[in-house]
Scaffold this active site. Structure first.
Site, short mmCIF file in Angstrom:
data_model
loop_
_atom_site.label_atom_id
_atom_site.label_comp_id
_atom_site.label_asym_id
_atom_site.label_seq_id
_atom_site.Cartn_x
_atom_site.Cartn_y
_atom_site.Cartn_z
N ARG A 261 1.32 -5.11 -5.96
CA ARG A 261 1.34 -6.35 -5.19
C ARG A 261 1.73 -7.45 -6.16
NH1 ARG A 261 -2.58 -3.38 -1.94
NH2 ARG A 261 -1.60 -3.24 0.10
N ASP B 293 4.49 -4.45 6.35
CA ASP B 293 4.79 -5.78 6.85
C ASP B 293 4.97 -6.82 5.73
OD1 ASP B 293 4.45 -7.42 9.46
OD2 ASP B 293 3.16 -8.42 7.99
N ARG C 24 -18.09 17.73 11.51
CA ARG C 24 -18.62 18.29 12.76
C ARG C 24 -19.51 19.51 12.48
NH1 ARG C 24 -17.28 17.89 17.98
NH2 ARG C 24 -15.37 16.75 17.66
N ARG D 147 -6.31 -1.00 8.93
CA ARG D 147 -6.29 -2.47 8.91
C ARG D 147 -6.62 -3.02 10.29
NH1 ARG D 147 -1.85 -5.09 5.00
NH2 ARG D 147 -0.44 -4.50 6.65
N GLY E 231 0.83 -1.21 0.00
CA GLY E 231 0.00 0.00 0.00
C GLY E 231 0.86 1.25 0.00
N ASP F 288 1.11 0.15 11.96
CA ASP F 288 0.88 -1.17 12.54
C ASP F 288 2.14 -2.04 12.56
OD1 ASP F 288 1.11 -1.52 9.82
OD2 ASP F 288 -0.66 -2.79 9.60
N ARG G 275 -25.72 9.23 10.74
CA ARG G 275 -25.16 9.13 9.40
C ARG G 275 -23.77 8.49 9.49
NH1 ARG G 275 -28.29 12.64 5.97
NH2 ARG G 275 -30.31 12.27 6.92
N SER H 116 5.69 -6.37 2.57
CA SER H 116 6.89 -6.06 1.79
C SER H 116 8.14 -6.53 2.51
CB SER H 116 6.97 -4.55 1.54
OG SER H 116 5.79 -4.11 0.93
N ASP I 42 -1.03 2.92 8.32
CA ASP I 42 -1.70 2.20 9.41
C ASP I 42 -0.97 2.25 10.76
OD1 ASP I 42 -3.59 1.43 7.49
OD2 ASP I 42 -2.43 -0.34 6.95
N ARG J 240 13.86 9.82 -2.00
CA ARG J 240 14.81 10.93 -2.16
C ARG J 240 15.97 10.79 -1.18
NH1 ARG J 240 15.42 15.64 0.69
NH2 ARG J 240 16.21 17.47 -0.44
N ALA K 282 -13.63 13.37 19.42
CA ALA K 282 -14.75 12.44 19.21
C ALA K 282 -15.39 12.03 20.54
CB ALA K 282 -14.26 11.19 18.49
N GLU K 283 -16.67 11.78 20.51
CA GLU K 283 -17.39 11.34 21.71
C GLU K 283 -17.03 9.89 22.05
OE1 GLU K 283 -18.81 13.60 19.66
OE2 GLU K 283 -18.71 14.98 21.35
N THR L 119 3.63 3.00 5.94
CA THR L 119 2.23 2.63 5.81
C THR L 119 1.42 3.60 6.66
OG1 THR L 119 0.56 1.06 6.58
CG2 THR L 119 2.72 0.81 7.54
P1 ADP Z 1 2.37 -4.16 2.69
O1 ADP Z 1 3.84 -4.11 2.47
O2 ADP Z 1 1.73 -2.81 2.56
O3 ADP Z 1 2.01 -4.89 3.97
P2 ADP Z 1 1.40 -6.48 1.12
O4 ADP Z 1 1.08 -7.31 2.32
O5 ADP Z 1 0.39 -6.40 0.05
O6 ADP Z 1 1.73 -4.95 1.47
O7 ADP Z 1 2.76 -7.03 0.52
C1 ADP Z 1 3.36 -6.40 -0.59
C2 ADP Z 1 4.09 -7.40 -1.43
O8 ADP Z 1 5.16 -7.99 -0.67
C3 ADP Z 1 3.27 -8.59 -1.91
O9 ADP Z 1 2.48 -8.30 -3.04
C4 ADP Z 1 4.38 -9.59 -2.25
O10 ADP Z 1 4.97 -9.28 -3.50
C5 ADP Z 1 5.40 -9.30 -1.15
N1 ADP Z 1 5.22 -10.29 -0.07
C6 ADP Z 1 4.24 -10.31 0.87
N2 ADP Z 1 4.35 -11.38 1.67
C7 ADP Z 1 5.42 -12.10 1.22
C8 ADP Z 1 6.05 -13.32 1.60
N3 ADP Z 1 5.62 -14.05 2.63
N4 ADP Z 1 7.14 -13.71 0.91
C9 ADP Z 1 7.61 -12.99 -0.13
N5 ADP Z 1 7.05 -11.83 -0.55
C10 ADP Z 1 5.98 -11.37 0.10
#
Ligand code: ADP
Length: 319
Positions: A72, A103, A154, A171, A11, A129, A243, A105, A127, A21, A186-187, A125
């Site tokens: 991906r 994660d 608001r 996520r 992502g 996370d 809403r 990647s 997120d 850069r 936020a409430e 990312t």
């Molecule tokens: P993010 O890095 O944002 O968490 P993804 O989970 O979609 O994104 O992973 C991005 C890319 O990293 C995947 O499309 C794949 O090419 C590679 N990738 C993910 N998991 C693995 C894995 N277990 N082994 C090798 N490559 C991976």
């Protein structure tokens, strides 16, 4: 080491460009050649690789998205896919790779490192996370985008005396919801790290209503469930006009904030230093405003800690 490669994967996040850069300029500063790999691991397999010069990364520090594009790539999860990537890296004489992403990647980076090709991860990312860093590149920008949306919603919520449920990204992590909920007043805030407590939300809404409150904002992390469903449940329980706004991909775009540009510059430059120091299979991070690095093993086996004191604080401040 003479040649370094850099790619963005998974992502996209605002600030990835600032990281590209920083990697590029820091490499050139150290008299290394630097190659940009387009479309993440897909471009690595395809050999979509070109040399970056000082000017290649000019005028991008302020831009969202990623100049190297992201993708991906399922094939890269296989041994054959990873070997094709290594073959391309060897063909271009690249000796170390910096992976800017999340994660997933980093799992790709770990596989390459295990096969003998040194990689360093730079966490990017929205997120927030990822374990081993207090902040990921893109989180602060997304947070500010959400705050802007909350402030606008608001205004209309007040005018029409409505309750709004705003679903935000993240996520499985509640950081975006928690920080934006606290900053946006936020409430109620609903995050996956805490149990979904409809009763508590309803009590707060009723209490606000009794003291003449004109509007309410509830922030729901996508990891908790659907905002639309939650809005229905609130409406059924309170009969308040409710809403729902699902912010969606607007949270991923826009110019990076100063904070994300600085973070990306620091992490990107440090990743180059790490490769030069012979490190591999590690992620650079920022903890207590200090640059740190952790093995990818540790990053995968730990969980990012959402600051739950902030969750309690938000409850105390939104009485
Ligand atoms: P993010 O890095 O944002 O968490 P993804 O989970 O979609 O994104 O992973 C991005 C890319 O990293 C995947 O499309 C794949 O090419 C590679 N990738 C993910 N998991 C693995 C894995 N277990 N082994 C090798 N490559 C991976």
């Amino acid at each position: 080491m003479k040649r370094v490669g850099v790619l963005t994967s998974g992502g996209d996040a605002p600030g990835m460009n600032a990281a590209i850069r920083a990697v590029t300029r820091k490499c050139i500063y150290h008299n290394l050649e630097v190659y940009g790999i387009k479309n993440g691991y897909q471009g690595l397999i395809d050999g979509s690789i070109e040399k970056l010069e000082i000017g290649s990364v000019g005028d991008i520090i302020q831009r969202g998205g990623t100049k190297l594009f992201s993708a991906r790539c399922e094939e890269f999860k296989t041994d054959e896919g990873q070997q094709k990537g290594i073959d391309q890296l060897n063909k271009f004489g690249i000796e170390g790779l910096i992976v800017i992403g999340g994660d997933g990647s980093f799992r790709g980076a770990q596989m390459l490192t295990r096969k003998g090709f040194p990689c360093i991860g730079v966490p990017a990312t929205i997120d927030n996370d990822i374990a081993g860093t207090d902040f990921t590149i893109g989180f602060d920008t997304a947070l500010n985008t959400i705050i802007e949306a909350i402030d606008k919603i608001r205004d209309t919520a007040t005018s029409h005396e409505r309750t709004y449920v705003i679903e935000v990204m993240g996520r499985d992590a509640g950081d975006l919801a928690l920080w934006s909920g606290l900053a946006g007043g936020a409430e109620s805030i609903l995050i996956p790290e805490e149990q979904d407590d409809l009763e508590d939300v309803v009590v707060r809404l009723r209490r606000g209503q009794e003291r003449g409150k004109k509007h309410s904002i509830i922030i729901l992390a996508e990891g908790v469930g659907s905002g639309i469903e939650f809005g229905k449940r609130i409406k059924e329980a309170t009969n308040l006009e409710t809403r729902v706004t699902v912010l969606g991909h607007i949270q991923r775009g826009g110019p990076p904030t100063a904070s994300d540009r600085v973070l990306a510059s620091r992490l990107g430059a440090k990743a180059v230093d790490m490769l030069l120091a012979g490190k591999a299979g590690r992620m650079v991070g920022l903890e207590r405003n200090e640059l740190v690095d952790h093995s990818l093993e540790t990053v995968f086996s730990s969980k990012h800690k959402t600051n739950l004191d902030m969750y309690s604080l938000s409850k105390e401040l939104s009485i």
